[in-house]
Scaffold this motif. Structure first.
Motif, PDB file in Angstrom:
ATOM      1  N   LEU A  73       0.824  -1.210   0.000  1.00  0.00           N
ATOM      2  CA  LEU A  73       0.000   0.000   0.000  1.00  0.00           C
ATOM      3  C   LEU A  73       0.857   1.259   0.000  1.00  0.00           C
ATOM      4  N   ASN A  74       0.351   2.302  -0.644  1.00  0.00           N
ATOM      5  CA  ASN A  74       0.934   3.634  -0.505  1.00  0.00           C
ATOM      6  C   ASN A  74       0.426   4.193   0.818  1.00  0.00           C
ATOM      7  N   GLU A  75       1.318   4.721   1.632  1.00  0.00           N
ATOM      8  CA  GLU A  75       0.910   5.313   2.906  1.00  0.00           C
ATOM      9  C   GLU A  75       1.062   6.827   2.800  1.00  0.00           C
ATOM     10  N   VAL A  76      -0.036   7.542   3.047  1.00  0.00           N
ATOM     11  CA  VAL A  76      -0.044   8.996   2.899  1.00  0.00           C
ATOM     12  C   VAL A  76      -0.603   9.617   4.170  1.00  0.00           C
ATOM     13  N   ASN A  77       0.090  10.600   4.702  1.00  0.00           N
ATOM     14  CA  ASN A  77      -0.382  11.314   5.882  1.00  0.00           C
ATOM     15  C   ASN A  77      -1.374  12.404   5.481  1.00  0.00           C
ATOM     16  N   VAL A  78      -2.290  12.718   6.425  1.00  0.00           N
ATOM     17  CA  VAL A  78      -3.300  13.743   6.118  1.00  0.00           C
ATOM     18  C   VAL A  78      -2.640  15.108   5.932  1.00  0.00           C
ATOM     19  N   ARG A  80       0.157  15.703   4.398  1.00  0.00           N
ATOM     20  CA  ARG A  80       0.644  15.750   3.006  1.00  0.00           C
ATOM     21  C   ARG A  80      -0.505  16.030   2.046  1.00  0.00           C
ATOM     22  N   ILE A  81      -1.675  15.478   2.326  1.00  0.00           N
ATOM     23  CA  ILE A  81      -2.852  15.734   1.493  1.00  0.00           C
ATOM     24  C   ILE A  81      -3.271  17.194   1.616  1.00  0.00           C
ATOM     25  N   GLN A  82      -3.197  17.734   2.833  1.00  0.00           N
ATOM     26  CA  GLN A  82      -3.545  19.151   3.039  1.00  0.00           C
ATOM     27  C   GLN A  82      -2.577  20.059   2.276  1.00  0.00           C
ATOM     28  N   GLN A  83      -1.295  19.687   2.228  1.00  0.00           N
ATOM     29  CA  GLN A  83      -0.320  20.475   1.451  1.00  0.00           C
ATOM     30  C   GLN A  83      -0.698  20.502  -0.017  1.00  0.00           C
ATOM     31  N   ALA A  84      -1.126  19.354  -0.555  1.00  0.00           N
ATOM     32  CA  ALA A  84      -1.527  19.273  -1.966  1.00  0.00           C
ATOM     33  C   ALA A  84      -2.766  20.120  -2.229  1.00  0.00           C
ATOM     34  N   VAL A  85      -3.696  20.147  -1.273  1.00  0.00           N
ATOM     35  CA  VAL A  85      -4.908  20.977  -1.407  1.00  0.00           C
ATOM     36  C   VAL A  85      -4.529  22.453  -1.387  1.00  0.00           C
ATOM     37  N   ASP A  86      -3.650  22.830  -0.461  1.00  0.00           N
ATOM     38  CA  ASP A  86      -3.206  24.233  -0.351  1.00  0.00           C
ATOM     39  C   ASP A  86      -2.467  24.686  -1.601  1.00  0.00           C
ATOM     40  N   ALA A  87      -1.726  23.766  -2.237  1.00  0.00           N
ATOM     41  CA  ALA A  87      -0.976  24.101  -3.450  1.00  0.00           C
ATOM     42  C   ALA A  87      -1.870  24.108  -4.687  1.00  0.00           C
ATOM     43  N   GLY A  88      -3.125  23.678  -4.534  1.00  0.00           N
ATOM     44  CA  GLY A  88      -4.060  23.660  -5.656  1.00  0.00           C
ATOM     45  C   GLY A  88      -3.894  22.448  -6.563  1.00  0.00           C
ATOM     46  N   THR A  97      -9.025   9.765  -4.477  1.00  0.00           N
ATOM     47  CA  THR A  97      -8.780   8.366  -4.811  1.00  0.00           C
ATOM     48  C   THR A  97      -7.295   8.177  -5.105  1.00  0.00           C
ATOM     49  N   VAL A  98      -6.899   6.942  -5.374  1.00  0.00           N
ATOM     50  CA  VAL A  98      -5.494   6.656  -5.713  1.00  0.00           C
ATOM     51  C   VAL A  98      -5.106   7.434  -6.965  1.00  0.00           C
ATOM     52  N   GLU A  99      -5.981   7.420  -7.969  1.00  0.00           N
ATOM     53  CA  GLU A  99      -5.693   8.101  -9.240  1.00  0.00           C
ATOM     54  C   GLU A  99      -5.537   9.605  -9.034  1.00  0.00           C
ATOM     55  N   ALA A 100      -6.375  10.185  -8.178  1.00  0.00           N
ATOM     56  CA  ALA A 100      -6.295  11.627  -7.904  1.00  0.00           C
ATOM     57  C   ALA A 100      -4.987  11.975  -7.205  1.00  0.00           C
ATOM     58  N   ALA A 104      -1.971  14.333  -8.610  1.00  0.00           N
ATOM     59  CA  ALA A 104      -1.529  15.492  -7.820  1.00  0.00           C
ATOM     60  C   ALA A 104      -0.063  15.397  -7.440  1.00  0.00           C
ATOM     61  N   GLY A 105       0.557  14.213  -7.658  1.00  0.00           N
ATOM     62  CA  GLY A 105       1.970  14.040  -7.326  1.00  0.00           C
ATOM     63  C   GLY A 105       2.205  13.701  -5.870  1.00  0.00           C
ATOM     64  N   VAL A 106       1.154  13.334  -5.140  1.00  0.00           N
ATOM     65  CA  VAL A 106       1.304  12.972  -3.732  1.00  0.00           C
ATOM     66  C   VAL A 106       1.925  11.582  -3.614  1.00  0.00           C
ATOM     67  N   VAL A 107       1.476  10.645  -4.469  1.00  0.00           N
ATOM     68  CA  VAL A 107       2.103   9.323  -4.538  1.00  0.00           C
ATOM     69  C   VAL A 107       2.650   9.139  -5.945  1.00  0.00           C
ATOM     70  N   SER A 108       3.726   8.342  -6.070  1.00  0.00           N
ATOM     71  CA  SER A 108       4.396   8.233  -7.360  1.00  0.00           C
ATOM     72  C   SER A 108       3.694   7.272  -8.310  1.00  0.00           C
ATOM     73  N   ARG A 109       3.114   6.168  -7.758  1.00  0.00           N
ATOM     74  CA  ARG A 109       2.470   5.199  -8.642  1.00  0.00           C
ATOM     75  C   ARG A 109       1.409   4.440  -7.869  1.00  0.00           C
ATOM     76  N   VAL A 110       0.489   3.849  -8.604  1.00  0.00           N
ATOM     77  CA  VAL A 110      -0.583   3.054  -7.996  1.00  0.00           C
ATOM     78  C   VAL A 110      -0.011   1.697  -7.605  1.00  0.00           C
ATOM     79  N   ARG A 111      -0.123   1.356  -6.354  1.00  0.00           N
ATOM     80  CA  ARG A 111       0.289   0.024  -5.906  1.00  0.00           C
ATOM     81  C   ARG A 111      -0.980  -0.782  -5.691  1.00  0.00           C
ATOM     82  N   ASP A 112      -1.153  -1.382  -4.513  1.00  0.00           N
ATOM     83  CA  ASP A 112      -2.363  -2.150  -4.228  1.00  0.00           C
ATOM     84  C   ASP A 112      -3.426  -1.290  -3.564  1.00  0.00           C
TER      85      ASP A 112
END
Length: 158
Positions: A73-78, A80-88, A97-100, A104-112
């Motif tokens: 699994l890709n593990e993402v902290n909330v 980091r998601i807030q940073q992506a929202v703030d950056a637009g 979702t994983v694709e979103a 947005a560049g938060v995760v590099s690739r879709v894993r499981d």
């Protein structure tokens, strides 16, 4: 500078040593392999060989278990998601979702799938459609007024 003037830096390349090409080369006769024995021959495979003694990799007990069904699994902290929202880079109206997250560049690739972790602070009201979330991440999402849908539960109920 011209194309015909391009060359490697000094010392960047070395000429290969041509072994076994006469005693005058300094690497003739045995070709730098010493004399006789298994190591002088081609196709040698003695990694881990301890002269007939039981090798350490066989003396030590087996331990642990490699789960063939484990999910990567890709593990993402909330935070980091807030940073992506703030950056637009991540839209607040579309579900996360994983694709979103990849777009947005938060995760590099879709894993499981994606698991949301609770480090950081989330202020945006977001709708999550992910594989998993930690308890602290759920609390942060609900505190911000967002919602969370776990994909595995939706598949299990259908």
């Amino acid at each position: 500078m011209k194309l015909n003037e391009l060359r490697d830096n000094e010392g960047a390349t070395k000429n290969r040593i041509r072994v076994g090409r006469g005693i005058g080369s300094g690497k003739g006769k045995t070709g730098g392999r010493g004399v006789k024995g298994q190591k002088a021959r081609s196709g040698v495979r003695i990694k881990g060989f301890e002269g007939g003694q039981m090798p350490i990799y066989r003396r030590l007990p087996k331990r642990g278990f490699n789960n063939p069904g484990a999910r990567d699994l890709n593990e993402v902290n909330v935070g980091r998601i807030q940073q992506a929202v703030d950056a637009g880079k991540l839209a607040t109206d579309a579900p996360v979702t994983v694709e979103a997250l990849v777009a947005a560049g938060v995760v590099s690739r879709v894993r499981d799938g994606v698991k949301i972790l609770g480090v950081g602070e989330l202020t945006a009201k977001l709708t999550f459609q992910v594989t998993g979330a930690s308890k602290s991440a759920r609390e942060a999402i609900e505190k911000a007024g967002g919602s969370l849908t776990l994909l595995d539960e939706a598949v299990a109920q259908a």
